[in-house]
Design a protein around this motif. Sequence first.
Motif, mmCIF file in Angstrom:
data_model
loop_
_atom_site.group_PDB
_atom_site.id
_atom_site.type_symbol
_atom_site.label_atom_id
_atom_site.label_comp_id
_atom_site.label_asym_id
_atom_site.label_seq_id
_atom_site.Cartn_x
_atom_site.Cartn_y
_atom_site.Cartn_z
ATOM 1 N N VAL A 1 0.838 -1.202 0.000
ATOM 2 C CA VAL A 1 0.000 0.000 0.000
ATOM 3 C C VAL A 1 0.872 1.251 0.000
ATOM 4 O O VAL A 1 0.554 2.235 -0.677
ATOM 5 C CB VAL A 1 -0.988 -0.026 1.192
ATOM 6 C CG1 VAL A 1 -1.720 1.306 1.313
ATOM 7 C CG2 VAL A 1 -1.992 -1.173 1.018
ATOM 8 N N ASN A 2 1.982 1.221 0.700
ATOM 9 C CA ASN A 2 2.881 2.369 0.734
ATOM 10 C C ASN A 2 3.499 2.662 -0.642
ATOM 11 O O ASN A 2 3.522 3.811 -1.087
ATOM 12 C CB ASN A 2 3.973 2.142 1.787
ATOM 13 C CG ASN A 2 4.602 3.432 2.228
ATOM 14 O OD1 ASN A 2 3.984 4.489 2.165
ATOM 15 N ND2 ASN A 2 5.837 3.353 2.668
ATOM 16 N N ILE A 3 3.982 1.626 -1.338
ATOM 17 C CA ILE A 3 4.556 1.875 -2.672
ATOM 18 C C ILE A 3 3.467 2.261 -3.678
ATOM 19 O O ILE A 3 3.711 3.049 -4.585
ATOM 20 C CB ILE A 3 5.394 0.686 -3.202
ATOM 21 C CG1 ILE A 3 4.526 -0.536 -3.447
ATOM 22 C CG2 ILE A 3 6.565 0.386 -2.294
ATOM 23 C CD1 ILE A 3 5.171 -1.578 -4.332
ATOM 24 N N PHE A 4 2.265 1.756 -3.481
ATOM 25 C CA PHE A 4 1.128 2.142 -4.317
ATOM 26 C C PHE A 4 0.803 3.620 -4.074
ATOM 27 O O PHE A 4 0.627 4.396 -5.019
ATOM 28 C CB PHE A 4 -0.069 1.248 -3.985
ATOM 29 C CG PHE A 4 -1.341 1.578 -4.704
ATOM 30 C CD1 PHE A 4 -1.412 1.573 -6.091
ATOM 31 C CD2 PHE A 4 -2.492 1.870 -3.988
ATOM 32 C CE1 PHE A 4 -2.601 1.862 -6.759
ATOM 33 C CE2 PHE A 4 -3.682 2.155 -4.639
ATOM 34 C CZ PHE A 4 -3.734 2.157 -6.017
ATOM 35 N N PHE B 1 -7.276 -3.725 2.378
ATOM 36 C CA PHE B 1 -6.828 -2.410 1.908
ATOM 37 C C PHE B 1 -7.278 -1.313 2.872
ATOM 38 O O PHE B 1 -6.475 -0.459 3.276
ATOM 39 C CB PHE B 1 -7.357 -2.138 0.497
ATOM 40 C CG PHE B 1 -7.029 -0.763 -0.020
ATOM 41 C CD1 PHE B 1 -5.737 -0.449 -0.423
ATOM 42 C CD2 PHE B 1 -8.005 0.214 -0.100
ATOM 43 C CE1 PHE B 1 -5.423 0.817 -0.899
ATOM 44 C CE2 PHE B 1 -7.704 1.489 -0.570
ATOM 45 C CZ PHE B 1 -6.413 1.789 -0.972
ATOM 46 N N GLU B 2 -8.549 -1.344 3.258
ATOM 47 C CA GLU B 2 -9.084 -0.289 4.122
ATOM 48 C C GLU B 2 -8.425 -0.309 5.497
ATOM 49 O O GLU B 2 -8.171 0.742 6.090
ATOM 50 C CB GLU B 2 -10.601 -0.412 4.220
ATOM 51 C CG GLU B 2 -11.264 -0.025 2.904
ATOM 52 C CD GLU B 2 -12.776 -0.165 2.907
ATOM 53 O OE1 GLU B 2 -13.333 -0.795 3.842
ATOM 54 O OE2 GLU B 2 -13.403 0.351 1.963
ATOM 55 N N LEU B 3 -8.102 -1.475 6.005
ATOM 56 C CA LEU B 3 -7.415 -1.583 7.289
ATOM 57 C C LEU B 3 -6.018 -0.958 7.214
ATOM 58 O O LEU B 3 -5.619 -0.176 8.080
ATOM 59 C CB LEU B 3 -7.314 -3.051 7.719
ATOM 60 C CG LEU B 3 -6.609 -3.321 9.037
ATOM 61 C CD1 LEU B 3 -7.422 -2.769 10.203
ATOM 62 C CD2 LEU B 3 -6.389 -4.813 9.214
ATOM 63 N N ILE C 1 -3.732 7.130 5.318
ATOM 64 C CA ILE C 1 -3.854 7.472 3.901
ATOM 65 C C ILE C 1 -5.342 7.601 3.575
ATOM 66 O O ILE C 1 -6.159 6.788 4.031
ATOM 67 C CB ILE C 1 -3.208 6.379 3.012
ATOM 68 C CG1 ILE C 1 -1.691 6.312 3.270
ATOM 69 C CG2 ILE C 1 -3.497 6.623 1.547
ATOM 70 C CD1 ILE C 1 -1.004 5.142 2.591
ATOM 71 N N ASP C 2 -5.702 8.593 2.781
ATOM 72 C CA ASP C 2 -7.094 8.784 2.373
ATOM 73 C C ASP C 2 -7.464 7.748 1.305
ATOM 74 O O ASP C 2 -6.999 7.837 0.168
ATOM 75 C CB ASP C 2 -7.278 10.210 1.841
ATOM 76 C CG ASP C 2 -8.702 10.489 1.400
ATOM 77 O OD1 ASP C 2 -9.612 9.672 1.690
ATOM 78 O OD2 ASP C 2 -8.923 11.532 0.756
ATOM 79 N N LYS C 3 -8.313 6.807 1.666
ATOM 80 C CA LYS C 3 -8.686 5.741 0.732
ATOM 81 C C LYS C 3 -9.562 6.248 -0.416
ATOM 82 O O LYS C 3 -9.630 5.622 -1.470
ATOM 83 C CB LYS C 3 -9.406 4.605 1.469
ATOM 84 C CG LYS C 3 -10.755 4.996 2.043
ATOM 85 C CD LYS C 3 -11.423 3.864 2.757
ATOM 86 C CE LYS C 3 -12.786 4.308 3.280
ATOM 87 N NZ LYS C 3 -13.430 3.263 4.020
ATOM 88 N N ALA C 4 -10.203 7.389 -0.226
ATOM 89 C CA ALA C 4 -11.149 7.901 -1.222
ATOM 90 C C ALA C 4 -10.479 8.351 -2.520
ATOM 91 O O ALA C 4 -11.132 8.462 -3.551
ATOM 92 C CB ALA C 4 -11.958 9.051 -0.633
ATOM 93 N N ILE C 5 -9.171 8.588 -2.490
ATOM 94 C CA ILE C 5 -8.511 9.096 -3.703
ATOM 95 C C ILE C 5 -8.272 8.006 -4.740
ATOM 96 O O ILE C 5 -7.994 8.303 -5.893
ATOM 97 C CB ILE C 5 -7.173 9.806 -3.373
ATOM 98 C CG1 ILE C 5 -6.140 8.832 -2.795
ATOM 99 C CG2 ILE C 5 -7.401 10.991 -2.457
ATOM 100 C CD1 ILE C 5 -4.738 9.427 -2.656
ATOM 101 N N TYR C 6 -8.388 6.754 -4.344
ATOM 102 C CA TYR C 6 -8.076 5.652 -5.260
ATOM 103 C C TYR C 6 -9.319 5.156 -5.987
ATOM 104 O O TYR C 6 -10.397 5.057 -5.400
ATOM 105 C CB TYR C 6 -7.413 4.503 -4.503
ATOM 106 C CG TYR C 6 -6.142 4.944 -3.831
ATOM 107 C CD1 TYR C 6 -5.004 5.227 -4.594
ATOM 108 C CD2 TYR C 6 -6.082 5.152 -2.471
ATOM 109 C CE1 TYR C 6 -3.842 5.689 -4.000
ATOM 110 C CE2 TYR C 6 -4.927 5.602 -1.865
ATOM 111 C CZ TYR C 6 -3.813 5.865 -2.633
ATOM 112 O OH TYR C 6 -2.672 6.332 -2.048
ATOM 113 N N ASP C 7 -9.128 4.844 -7.247
ATOM 114 C CA ASP C 7 -10.199 4.279 -8.053
ATOM 115 C C ASP C 7 -10.346 2.808 -7.667
ATOM 116 O O ASP C 7 -9.374 2.055 -7.695
ATOM 117 C CB ASP C 7 -9.856 4.407 -9.539
ATOM 118 C CG ASP C 7 -10.964 3.898 -10.418
ATOM 119 O OD1 ASP C 7 -12.063 4.481 -10.371
ATOM 120 O OD2 ASP C 7 -10.742 2.902 -11.135
#
Length: 180
Positions: free
Chosen positions: A67-70, A85-87, A94-100
């Motif tokens: 998740v960090n490198i992503f 992912f959400e955990l 990290i704001d999860k809302a920015i990812y598609d």
Amino acid sequence: MAACTTRSEITSPIFLERWYWLTHPNSINKPEDKMHYGAVRGSYQANWLKSKSVSVHVEVNTLEELVNIFHHQRVDRILLDLDDFELVVSKLSIDKAIYDKEFFRYVPLGLFASNSLLKCHSEFMEQFDENIGTCSHAPFALSNCKKTQVLNLIYKQVKALVSLPRLAEEILIIPIPINS
């Protein structure tokens, strides 16, 4: 996973993952053949990607690393269980809302029992499958939202099939038995 099944058998599902394709916001319009994929080494997702001949550009040892490198766009797209992912994004602030996010599939997971175990304890699989339900606090149940999504998907597919003239002709020809 194919190698596992030659040396083992899998139990009934004990967990259901929801796999999602997650795409970095800066990579949404990137051509598919230019996408760089990341995965956790040895994970179900990494094995699935390899089985589909998808080139994994970066493999890491932990979900947090992935998740960090992503997040820092060393890879454009990852395939993960949404809960995992959400955990992790929560843990890393990290704001999860920015990812598609795009739902890909449900993946039932089970326990692989080796053939040597099964040879010594031939009743293991049957007993395991019979008793696994007592271990789970939450049965496999879809939320109302997920049920609606599944029904909408099925409805669209059935609607498309019914609109095919050849199918409509075939359905009219098949005699329907009447049980009395």
